[in-house]
Design an enzyme around this catalytic site. Structure first.
Site, PDB file in Angstrom:
ATOM      1  N   ASP A   1      -1.861   7.822   3.490  1.00 29.28           N
ATOM      2  CA  ASP A   1      -1.471   6.490   4.265  1.00 29.28           C
ATOM      3  C   ASP A   1      -2.059   6.248   5.605  1.00 29.28           C
ATOM      4  O   ASP A   1      -2.692   7.050   6.308  1.00 29.28           O
ATOM      5  CB  ASP A   1      -0.036   6.667   4.343  1.00 29.28           C
ATOM      6  CG  ASP A   1       0.665   4.855   3.988  1.00 29.28           C
ATOM      7  OD1 ASP A   1      -0.099   4.029   4.298  1.00 29.28           O
ATOM      8  OD2 ASP A   1       1.972   4.736   4.406  1.00 29.28           O
ATOM      9  N   GLU A   2      -2.248   4.720   5.879  1.00 25.93           N
ATOM     10  CA  GLU A   2      -2.875   4.459   7.170  1.00 25.93           C
ATOM     11  C   GLU A   2      -4.096   5.148   7.439  1.00 25.93           C
ATOM     12  O   GLU A   2      -4.379   5.587   8.494  1.00 25.93           O
ATOM     13  CB  GLU A   2      -1.886   4.851   8.117  1.00 25.93           C
ATOM     14  CG  GLU A   2      -0.234   4.322   8.161  1.00 25.93           C
ATOM     15  CD  GLU A   2      -0.326   2.846   8.401  1.00 25.93           C
ATOM     16  OE1 GLU A   2      -1.266   2.232   8.796  1.00 25.93           O
ATOM     17  OE2 GLU A   2       0.907   2.413   8.306  1.00 25.93           O
TER      18      GLU A   2
ATOM     19  N   ARG B   1       5.302  -7.213  11.035  1.00 28.92           N
ATOM     20  CA  ARG B   1       6.560  -6.244  10.643  1.00 28.92           C
ATOM     21  C   ARG B   1       7.581  -7.095  10.400  1.00 28.92           C
ATOM     22  O   ARG B   1       8.587  -6.548   9.980  1.00 28.92           O
ATOM     23  CB  ARG B   1       6.921  -5.398  11.986  1.00 28.92           C
ATOM     24  CG  ARG B   1       5.934  -4.552  12.684  1.00 28.92           C
ATOM     25  CD  ARG B   1       5.121  -3.472  11.438  1.00 28.92           C
ATOM     26  NE  ARG B   1       3.854  -4.102  11.010  1.00 28.92           N
ATOM     27  CZ  ARG B   1       3.430  -3.580   9.807  1.00 28.92           C
ATOM     28  NH1 ARG B   1       4.070  -2.497   9.315  1.00 28.92           N
ATOM     29  NH2 ARG B   1       2.266  -4.039   9.639  1.00 28.92           N
TER      30      ARG B   1
ATOM     31  N   GLN C   1      -5.541  -3.373  10.930  1.00 27.14           N
ATOM     32  CA  GLN C   1      -4.525  -2.561  11.601  1.00 27.14           C
ATOM     33  C   GLN C   1      -5.012  -1.302  12.071  1.00 27.14           C
ATOM     34  O   GLN C   1      -4.185  -0.323  12.256  1.00 27.14           O
ATOM     35  CB  GLN C   1      -3.344  -2.367  10.422  1.00 27.14           C
ATOM     36  CG  GLN C   1      -2.718  -3.512  10.070  1.00 27.14           C
ATOM     37  CD  GLN C   1      -1.603  -3.267   9.040  1.00 27.14           C
ATOM     38  OE1 GLN C   1      -0.456  -2.675   9.538  1.00 27.14           O
ATOM     39  NE2 GLN C   1      -1.584  -3.231   7.726  1.00 27.14           N
TER      40      GLN C   1
ATOM     41  N   LYS D   1       0.819  -1.158   0.059  1.00 26.86           N
ATOM     42  CA  LYS D   1      -0.172   0.106   0.036  1.00 26.86           C
ATOM     43  C   LYS D   1       0.925   1.208   0.080  1.00 26.86           C
ATOM     44  O   LYS D   1       0.593   2.163  -0.670  1.00 26.86           O
ATOM     45  CB  LYS D   1      -0.953   0.039   1.017  1.00 26.86           C
ATOM     46  CG  LYS D   1      -1.896  -0.937   1.257  1.00 26.86           C
ATOM     47  CD  LYS D   1      -2.946  -1.060   2.408  1.00 26.86           C
ATOM     48  CE  LYS D   1      -2.105  -1.178   3.941  1.00 26.86           C
ATOM     49  NZ  LYS D   1      -1.475  -2.371   3.992  1.00 26.86           N
ATOM     50  N   THR D   2       1.951   1.289   0.796  1.00 26.70           N
ATOM     51  CA  THR D   2       2.712   2.507   0.785  1.00 26.70           C
ATOM     52  C   THR D   2       3.411   2.393  -0.356  1.00 26.70           C
ATOM     53  O   THR D   2       3.862   3.777  -0.902  1.00 26.70           O
ATOM     54  CB  THR D   2       3.583   2.284   2.158  1.00 26.70           C
ATOM     55  OG1 THR D   2       2.830   2.211   3.483  1.00 26.70           O
ATOM     56  CG2 THR D   2       4.547   3.603   2.429  1.00 26.70           C
TER      57      THR D   2
HETATM   58  P1  ATP Z   1       1.686  -2.118   6.076  1.00 23.35           P
HETATM   59  O1  ATP Z   1       0.101  -2.513   5.922  1.00 23.35           O
HETATM   60  O2  ATP Z   1       2.561  -3.059   6.935  1.00 23.35           O
HETATM   61  O3  ATP Z   1       1.754  -0.512   6.064  1.00 23.35           O
HETATM   62  P2  ATP Z   1       2.181  -1.776   3.175  1.00 23.35           P
HETATM   63  O4  ATP Z   1       0.752  -2.554   2.579  1.00 23.35           O
HETATM   64  O5  ATP Z   1       2.070  -0.489   3.204  1.00 23.35           O
HETATM   65  O6  ATP Z   1       2.287  -2.556   4.513  1.00 23.35           O
HETATM   66  P3  ATP Z   1       4.628  -1.913   1.873  1.00 23.35           P
HETATM   67  O7  ATP Z   1       5.350  -1.474   2.977  1.00 23.35           O
HETATM   68  O8  ATP Z   1       4.226  -0.860   0.846  1.00 23.35           O
HETATM   69  O9  ATP Z   1       3.335  -2.502   2.456  1.00 23.35           O
HETATM   70  O10 ATP Z   1       5.224  -2.942   1.174  1.00 23.35           O
HETATM   71  C1  ATP Z   1       5.673  -4.286   2.007  1.00 23.35           C
HETATM   72  C2  ATP Z   1       7.219  -4.490   1.459  1.00 23.35           C
HETATM   73  O11 ATP Z   1       6.738  -5.293   0.067  1.00 23.35           O
HETATM   74  C3  ATP Z   1       7.972  -3.633   0.990  1.00 23.35           C
HETATM   75  O12 ATP Z   1       9.374  -4.167   1.301  1.00 23.35           O
HETATM   76  C4  ATP Z   1       7.908  -3.283  -0.454  1.00 23.35           C
HETATM   77  O13 ATP Z   1       8.960  -2.934  -0.938  1.00 23.35           O
HETATM   78  C5  ATP Z   1       7.688  -4.818  -1.132  1.00 23.35           C
HETATM   79  N1  ATP Z   1       6.589  -4.754  -2.094  1.00 23.35           N
HETATM   80  C6  ATP Z   1       5.635  -3.897  -2.402  1.00 23.35           C
HETATM   81  N2  ATP Z   1       5.113  -4.137  -3.449  1.00 23.35           N
HETATM   82  C7  ATP Z   1       5.971  -5.218  -4.262  1.00 23.35           C
HETATM   83  C8  ATP Z   1       6.247  -5.863  -5.652  1.00 23.35           C
HETATM   84  N3  ATP Z   1       5.157  -5.426  -6.291  1.00 23.35           N
HETATM   85  N4  ATP Z   1       7.136  -6.526  -5.755  1.00 23.35           N
HETATM   86  C9  ATP Z   1       8.050  -6.570  -4.661  1.00 23.35           C
HETATM   87  N5  ATP Z   1       8.291  -6.279  -3.671  1.00 23.35           N
HETATM   88  C10 ATP Z   1       6.862  -5.485  -3.453  1.00 23.35           C
HETATM   89 MG    MG Z   2       2.067   0.836   4.811  1.00 21.15          MG
END
Ligand code: ATP
Ligand code: MG
Length: 753
Positions: free
Chosen positions: A220-221, A611, A254, A33-34
């Site tokens: 975000d969040e 995490r 979350q 997402k981020t």
């Molecule tokens: P959270 O809910 O904990 O905030 P998130 O959904 O924001 O998580 P991110 O932090 O954006 O997730 O991504 C999690 C990990 O996965 C990061 O290390 C990111 O670089 C990696 N990632 C995300 N998308 C891809 C992708 N398409 N290919 C490879 N790695 C990815």
């Molecule tokens: Mg995130």
């Protein structure tokens, strides 16, 4: 095709490329997402849809804002300036400075810290003759904050909202408190949002200005926004005759801030408020190994009120070690075990900054901090203002505040007799009376009583010196701001002079106690921190907003923080201590009863486990010291809920109970050696997401290419201790602290081309 889009899966791309109209990304932990939000930011800029200043991006912490700025910079291959990127509070503070006059403040208003808020509220309560023992001020402070979180100014509070506090006086005290803040030209944290929402609600011209200004909004969040934040977003995003270009990402599982007024329902309202919203679901988790994901998913499945999402491993190396659950004798044992694991990981070439100890309650950090110190393992407490909380730092900042803003009575009261100037109760009373009767700030009252001869003798002489020092400082500051662009930050010299002339530095020099030298060092460090800012006002703003301890950012340290503070972050190894009934879930949750609190604790556990990229170690102690008493405890129900097949239990607290306190450490040895947690695995993180940060031990060599948060890219031309001379591409030659620059390694570490 643009390579940065190739790094996304099809769903992520859809979320990034749908630039017209509202988008909601609803997805589980670690699904990117981020990453979507960051890429969308870069995509908006690279496709020429908007300039950097026309995107409003909201993150949950300052740290997350910093990371996003860095990553967008990497994607664009240039530092980006003038971004509206930060936490809700930071962004609102910035807006409020532009329109402060609409709510009766001036643009230099002070942001009060929690101490000041409470002190002020106490004063107001005293005027109402309310017994603080019977009606503790922190309780009312909390109620006022809740009201502010919901956008309720005093006049918006209906009688039914009014609590029974002090016989129904809460609303009146709230109103008086707000009035007092206005007199002091101050805002508390909640006001930053409350005021700006009030302005946007009542000043269509201001709102229209922002509508023209912000073409895109990114959040975000989103699951943790509260009502006032939601109101703010809605005001800014919704405009007549145009689609709202707002993109929010979040995860209902979350949502962990309902105790601070967050409303997970905001997710459900999104489609209603923004008709035609595109809803994107992401299901591949790229962060964690399969066992970690399975454990987290199995746990959260126990919650009932869920939107329900699928989460599957998205990494091809996603097999891995089971989540470990260790039972230990007591909290010391727990800290010892964690310390040993960390040392062992370090011996196996794992970086400390890739390890985190995530605690449920603040008091838990002490044991780990002490352990880290004993073992000589560098650590940082993320999320606590450790440095800025020290007495001498708070004093020095109070001096700066009074110099910056003569009407800052709270700061003035802190320093008026520090060092001792012979200002006793009688003199204080005279000052208060003069200030109140004339409705003038305390500093003005001092000048008045000096002029009319009321103050005599030593007090007169000492306060005279103080006022002179403050006056000189203020004058120099006014001049400095004109010269600053040419001569560099002269406010630093002004502050140094103020602390000298006011006798504050001398006070600690005279002090013979063993900690006095350390305090002087801290003051020096504070001055060093000032160098990073162009103006004193900017620095003070930073201090009041910054929630994390920035010193030595980038050094290789173990992270210690609360589970709440870890949201959005990721680490290779995560330690999750204290999973015991009464601690996690918290005693308060248990006392309150009901399912709502327990579900939130479970979400917090879910946040904690997710995490981890590669390994997670949960522990629970059979005995724990709560304040002065030892208590025996039972493992958290959350531990019991972990799916058996993905976790591995170690140690036996039941057996340990029978051992004497002096028994040799059982688990330290048991967990040594071939502890399955420690199996070595190659690092697979992508360079793009994890820009290599070599440890600072060797320093940054002359000739190295570096990146600085504020000045952008440059080349090191000289190094001296912790300071570097850098010739910046844009900003020219500057002397900066090495901890604020990132080395740029090779040509492939930055953004993809
Ligand atoms: P959270 O809910 O904990 O905030 P998130 O959904 O924001 O998580 P991110 O932090 O954006 O997730 O991504 C999690 C990990 O996965 C990061 O290390 C990111 O670089 C990696 N990632 C995300 N998308 C891809 C992708 N398409 N290919 C490879 N790695 C990815
Ligand atoms: Mg995130």
């Amino acid at each position: 095709m643009d390579t940065y889009l190739e790094r996304l899966n099809p769903e992520q791309r859809e979320a990034v490329e749908s630039l017209d109209g509202p988008v909601l990304v609803l997805a589980g932990a670690g699904t990117g997402k981020t990453r979507v939000l960051t890429t969308r930011f870069a995509h908006i800029l690279l496709s020429g849809r908007a300039s950097p200043g026309q995107v409003l991006a909201v993150t949950f912490t300052n740290k997350a804002a910093r990371e996003m700025r860095e990553r967008v910079g990497h994607l664009l291959q240039r530092p980006v300036e003038g971004l509206w990127l930060g936490t809700f509070h930071a962004l609102c503070a910035r807006m409020l400075r532009r329109h402060a006059e609409y709510v009766g403040l001036t643009s230099s208003f002070t942001i009060l810290d929690t101490d000041d808020q409470l002190r002020l509220l106490k004063q107001v309560m005293e005027l109402h003759r309310i017994d603080a023992k019977r009606w503790p001020p922190p309780g009312l402070m909390g109620a006022i904050q809740r009201w502010k979180d919901r956008g309720l100014t005093p006049d918006r509070i209906t009688p039914s909202e009014d609590t029974d506090f002090a016989g129904g006086k809460a609303r009146q005290i709230y109103a008086d408190y707000q009035e007092r803040l206005a007199q002091l030209n101050a805002a508390d944290f909640g006001d930053l949002m409350l005021h700006i929402v009030e302005i946007l609600r009542t000043r269509p011209d201001v709102l229209a200005q922002y509508h023209r200004f912000f073409r895109y909004i990114l959040v975000d969040e989103y699951q943790d926004t509260n009502t006032i934040q939601y109101l703010w977003l809605r005001l800014l995003a919704k405009r007549e005759g145009a689609a709202a270009n707002i993109c929010c990402v979040g995860d209902d599982d979350q949502s962990i801030y309902s105790w601070r007024g967050a409303e997970v329902e905001n997710i459900l309202r999104f489609e209603k408020d923004f008709p035609g919203a595109k809803i994107v679901k992401l299901e591949s988790n790229y962060r964690s190994t399969a066992p970690i994901l399975a454990a987290a998913s199995g746990l959260i499945a126990h919650n009932e009120g869920r939107l329900g999402k699928t989460l599957r491993p998205g990494r091809n190396d996603a097999e891995g070690e089971k989540v470990l659950v260790a039972s230990v004798w007591d909290s010391d044992e727990e800290a010892r075990m964690v310390g040993e694991r960390i040392e062992q990981l370090q011996r196996d070439d794992h970086r400390l900054s890739e390890m985190a100890i995530l605690v449920r309650a603040g008091f838990q950090t002490r044991a780990f901090e002490e352990r880290m110190i004993t073992l000589g393992l560098p650590y940082k407490v993320v999320g606590g203002l450790r440095f800025y909380e020290r007495q001498e730092i708070r004093d020095a900042i109070a001096y700066m505040r009074v110099m910056n803003q003569p009407s800052d009575d709270l700061a003035f009261e802190r320093i008026v007799n520090v060092p001792r100037r012979g200002v006793g109760d009688v003199a204080m009373q005279a000052l208060h009376m003069a200030a109140r009767s004339e409705r003038i700030p305390m500093t003005a009252a001092v000048l008045k009583l000096l002029a009319d001869g009321t103050l005599k003798g030593r007090v007169r002489e000492q306060l005279g010196l103080l006022m002179t020092a403050l006056g000189h400082g203020r004058e120099a500051l006014a001049q400095a701001s004109d010269e600053a662009l040419l001569a560099g930050p002269s406010h630093v010299r002004v502050v140094e002079a103020l602390l000298e002339d006011a006798g504050y530095v001398a006070m600690w020099k005279k002090d013979k106690s063993p900690d006095a030298p350390g305090r002087l060092d801290n003051l020096k460090e504070l001055v060093r921190a000032l160098v990073e800012f162009d103006t004193l006002g900017g620095f003070l703003e930073h201090v009041s907003l910054v929630m994390e301890n920035d010193e030595n950012a980038g050094a290789d340290r173990v992270n210690i923080m609360t589970l709440h503070g870890a949201k959005g972050l990721e680490f290779d190894s995560v330690f999750l201590p204290g999973w015991e009934e009464g601690l996690f879930p918290s005693q308060r949750t248990l006392d309150e009863g009901g399912n709502k609190g327990l579900e939130e604790e479970r979400r917090l556990a879910y946040v904690g486990i997710t995490r981890a990229r590669k390994r997670a170690l949960i522990s629970h102690a059979a005995n724990r010291r709560i304040y002065a008493n030892w208590q025996s405890s039972v493992p958290s129900r959350v531990v019991e809920e972990l799916p058996e097949e993905h976790g591995e239990h170690r140690g036996a607290a039941a057996g340990a109970r029978e051992l004497s306190r002096s028994a040799p450490p059982v688990f330290g040895s048991q967990f040594g050696g071939q502890f399955p947690l420690m199996a070595r695995r190659p690092r697979t993180a992508e360079a793009w997401e994890q820009p290599a940060r070599p440890s600072r031990a060797g320093g940054i060599a002359v000739g190295a290419r570096v990146f600085h948060q504020k000045f952008g890219y440059g080349v090191v031309t000289g190094a001296d201790d912790s300071k570097l001379d850098v010739e910046f591409d844009k900003a020219g030659l500057k002397r900066v602290l090495d901890s604020y620059v990132e080395p740029v390694i090779g040509s492939d570490s930055g953004a993809p081309s």
